[in-house]
Write a protein that holds these residues in place. Structure first.
Motif, PDB file in Angstrom:
ATOM      1  N   CYS A  53     -32.293-119.089 -91.951  1.00  0.00           N
ATOM      2  CA  CYS A  53     -32.566-117.870 -91.773  1.00  0.00           C
ATOM      3  C   CYS A  53     -32.364-116.905 -93.237  1.00  0.00           C
ATOM      4  N   GLY A  54     -33.094-117.713 -94.201  1.00  0.00           N
ATOM      5  CA  GLY A  54     -32.992-117.057 -95.490  1.00  0.00           C
ATOM      6  C   GLY A  54     -31.961-116.921 -96.284  1.00  0.00           C
ATOM      7  N   GLY A  55     -30.893-117.531 -95.654  1.00  0.00           N
ATOM      8  CA  GLY A  55     -29.310-117.451 -96.470  1.00  0.00           C
ATOM      9  C   GLY A  55     -28.326-117.141 -95.562  1.00  0.00           C
ATOM     10  N   ILE A  56     -27.511-117.662 -95.105  1.00  0.00           N
ATOM     11  CA  ILE A  56     -26.626-117.274 -94.476  1.00  0.00           C
ATOM     12  C   ILE A  56     -25.000-117.343 -95.054  1.00  0.00           C
ATOM     13  N   ALA A  57     -25.036-117.670 -96.447  1.00  0.00           N
ATOM     14  CA  ALA A  57     -23.826-117.747 -96.989  1.00  0.00           C
ATOM     15  C   ALA A  57     -23.257-116.515 -97.279  1.00  0.00           C
ATOM     16  N   GLY A  58     -22.151-116.639 -98.036  1.00  0.00           N
ATOM     17  CA  GLY A  58     -21.253-115.311 -98.321  1.00  0.00           C
ATOM     18  C   GLY A  58     -21.055-114.282 -97.277  1.00  0.00           C
ATOM     19  N   ALA A  66     -34.237-111.789 -86.812  1.00  0.00           N
ATOM     20  CA  ALA A  66     -34.693-112.319 -85.717  1.00  0.00           C
ATOM     21  C   ALA A  66     -35.871-112.944 -85.635  1.00  0.00           C
ATOM     22  N   PRO A  67     -35.906-114.307 -86.548  1.00  0.00           N
ATOM     23  CA  PRO A  67     -37.104-115.122 -86.704  1.00  0.00           C
ATOM     24  C   PRO A  67     -37.203-116.051 -85.360  1.00  0.00           C
ATOM     25  N   LYS A  68     -38.371-116.371 -85.362  1.00  0.00           N
ATOM     26  CA  LYS A  68     -38.749-117.177 -84.118  1.00  0.00           C
ATOM     27  C   LYS A  68     -38.668-118.761 -84.256  1.00  0.00           C
ATOM     28  N   SER A  69     -38.357-119.138 -85.599  1.00  0.00           N
ATOM     29  CA  SER A  69     -37.786-120.564 -86.231  1.00  0.00           C
ATOM     30  C   SER A  69     -37.500-120.498 -87.468  1.00  0.00           C
ATOM     31  N   THR A  70     -36.509-121.207 -88.126  1.00  0.00           N
ATOM     32  CA  THR A  70     -35.993-121.098 -89.272  1.00  0.00           C
ATOM     33  C   THR A  70     -35.676-122.539 -89.987  1.00  0.00           C
ATOM     34  N   THR A  71     -35.801-122.626 -91.081  1.00  0.00           N
ATOM     35  CA  THR A  71     -35.078-123.938 -91.743  1.00  0.00           C
ATOM     36  C   THR A  71     -34.167-123.776 -92.833  1.00  0.00           C
ATOM     37  N   GLY A  72     -33.206-124.584 -93.248  1.00  0.00           N
ATOM     38  CA  GLY A  72     -32.467-124.602 -94.355  1.00  0.00           C
ATOM     39  C   GLY A  72     -32.626-125.762 -95.048  1.00  0.00           C
ATOM     40  N   GLN A  73     -33.282-125.707 -96.112  1.00  0.00           N
ATOM     41  CA  GLN A  73     -33.523-127.109 -97.034  1.00  0.00           C
ATOM     42  C   GLN A  73     -32.953-126.930 -98.332  1.00  0.00           C
ATOM     43  N   SER A  74     -32.396-128.149 -98.854  1.00  0.00           N
ATOM     44  CA  SER A  74     -31.887-128.454-100.024  1.00  0.00           C
ATOM     45  C   SER A  74     -32.231-129.705-100.466  1.00  0.00           C
ATOM     46  N   GLY A  75     -32.981-129.988-101.537  1.00  0.00           N
ATOM     47  CA  GLY A  75     -33.499-131.301-101.865  1.00  0.00           C
ATOM     48  C   GLY A  75     -34.032-131.962-100.810  1.00  0.00           C
ATOM     49  N   ASN A  76     -33.528-133.157-100.559  1.00  0.00           N
ATOM     50  CA  ASN A  76     -34.401-133.917 -99.458  1.00  0.00           C
ATOM     51  C   ASN A  76     -33.624-133.784 -97.977  1.00  0.00           C
ATOM     52  N   VAL A  77     -32.854-132.789 -97.854  1.00  0.00           N
ATOM     53  CA  VAL A  77     -32.209-132.566 -96.494  1.00  0.00           C
ATOM     54  C   VAL A  77     -32.677-131.105 -95.983  1.00  0.00           C
ATOM     55  N   ARG A  78     -32.965-131.206 -94.528  1.00  0.00           N
ATOM     56  CA  ARG A  78     -33.473-129.998 -93.895  1.00  0.00           C
ATOM     57  C   ARG A  78     -32.762-129.742 -92.419  1.00  0.00           C
ATOM     58  N   PHE A  79     -32.401-128.848 -92.115  1.00  0.00           N
ATOM     59  CA  PHE A  79     -32.098-128.234 -90.788  1.00  0.00           C
ATOM     60  C   PHE A  79     -33.145-127.343 -90.535  1.00  0.00           C
ATOM     61  N   THR A  80     -33.690-127.614 -89.222  1.00  0.00           N
ATOM     62  CA  THR A  80     -34.514-126.798 -88.720  1.00  0.00           C
ATOM     63  C   THR A  80     -34.092-126.371 -87.124  1.00  0.00           C
ATOM     64  N   ILE A  81     -34.162-124.986 -86.862  1.00  0.00           N
ATOM     65  CA  ILE A  81     -33.771-124.381 -85.790  1.00  0.00           C
ATOM     66  C   ILE A  81     -34.895-123.806 -85.139  1.00  0.00           C
ATOM     67  N   THR A  82     -35.136-124.096 -83.617  1.00  0.00           N
ATOM     68  CA  THR A  82     -36.081-123.397 -82.902  1.00  0.00           C
ATOM     69  C   THR A  82     -35.413-123.093 -81.702  1.00  0.00           C
ATOM     70  N   PRO A  83     -35.964-121.950 -80.998  1.00  0.00           N
ATOM     71  CA  PRO A  83     -35.315-121.440 -79.569  1.00  0.00           C
ATOM     72  C   PRO A  83     -35.812-122.525 -78.641  1.00  0.00           C
ATOM     73  N   VAL A  84     -34.850-122.602 -77.532  1.00  0.00           N
ATOM     74  CA  VAL A  84     -35.146-123.444 -76.442  1.00  0.00           C
ATOM     75  C   VAL A  84     -36.526-122.745 -75.677  1.00  0.00           C
ATOM     76  N   VAL A  85     -36.323-121.478 -75.489  1.00  0.00           N
ATOM     77  CA  VAL A  85     -37.144-120.588 -74.711  1.00  0.00           C
ATOM     78  C   VAL A  85     -38.352-120.036 -75.602  1.00  0.00           C
ATOM     79  N   LYS A  86     -39.483-120.644 -75.328  1.00  0.00           N
ATOM     80  CA  LYS A  86     -40.499-120.178 -76.175  1.00  0.00           C
ATOM     81  C   LYS A  86     -40.894-118.602 -76.415  1.00  0.00           C
ATOM     82  N   GLY A  87     -40.869-118.353 -77.564  1.00  0.00           N
ATOM     83  CA  GLY A  87     -41.198-116.994 -77.975  1.00  0.00           C
ATOM     84  C   GLY A  87     -39.871-116.134 -78.294  1.00  0.00           C
ATOM     85  N   ASP A  88     -38.791-116.883 -77.950  1.00  0.00           N
ATOM     86  CA  ASP A  88     -37.408-116.215 -78.256  1.00  0.00           C
ATOM     87  C   ASP A  88     -37.136-116.178 -79.620  1.00  0.00           C
ATOM     88  N   THR A  89     -36.231-115.146 -79.913  1.00  0.00           N
ATOM     89  CA  THR A  89     -35.859-115.421 -81.338  1.00  0.00           C
ATOM     90  C   THR A  89     -34.254-115.539 -81.783  1.00  0.00           C
TER      91      THR A  89
END
Length: 134
Positions: A53-58, A66-89
């Motif tokens: 989500c662009g940074g959830i630290a602090g 309210a993104p429709k998908s988001t990733t968190g990446q550092s180096g060679n590690v990535r978390f990807t989050i997508t809603p189960v319901v298409k078009g959800d946020t």
């Protein structure tokens, strides 16, 4: 007087011995599939975990914007989050996110790549999570 004190101490010991333990909130995860066997780097994974989500630290406690998908990446590690319901946020809180990760790691092992569905985390329902090496 001494008998009453001893009796009281013994009674308190019994009450404490049989008291229900405090339980840590565990988020519900489902569809957990372990997609690797090699643990990814602990530090890199923790940094990526807080980059969703662009940074959830602090002080940020919830996914902003309210993104429709988001990733968190550092180096060679990535978390990807997508809603189960298409078009959800996505509106996942930091607590729900971290507890869901812990629950998935409890199934696959610490820092072992996985895919899973976390209960809640989206405006209309659940979110799918992918933790992988890139």
């Amino acid at each position: 007087m001494q008998f009453a004190t001893i009796f009281y101490a013994f009674a308190m010991l019994l009450v404490c011995a049989f008291a229900a333990p405090l339980e840590v909130r565990q988020e519900t995860v489902s569809n957990v599939k372990c997609t690797g066997t090699k643990a990814l780097d602990f530090h890199t994974s923790n940094v990526a975990l807080l980059q969703i989500c662009g940074g959830i630290a602090g002080s940020i406690q919830k996914c902003q914007g309210a993104p429709k998908s988001t990733t968190g990446q550092s180096g060679n590690v990535r978390f990807t989050i997508t809603p189960v319901v298409k078009g959800d946020t996505i509106n996942i809180s930091k607590g729900r996110w971290e507890q869901g990760i812990k629950a998935a790691f409890a199934v696959c092992g610490q820092n072992i790549p996985f895919t899973a569905t976390f209960t809640g985390g989206a405006a209309k329902g659940d979110v799918n999570v992918v933790y992988a090496e890139v």
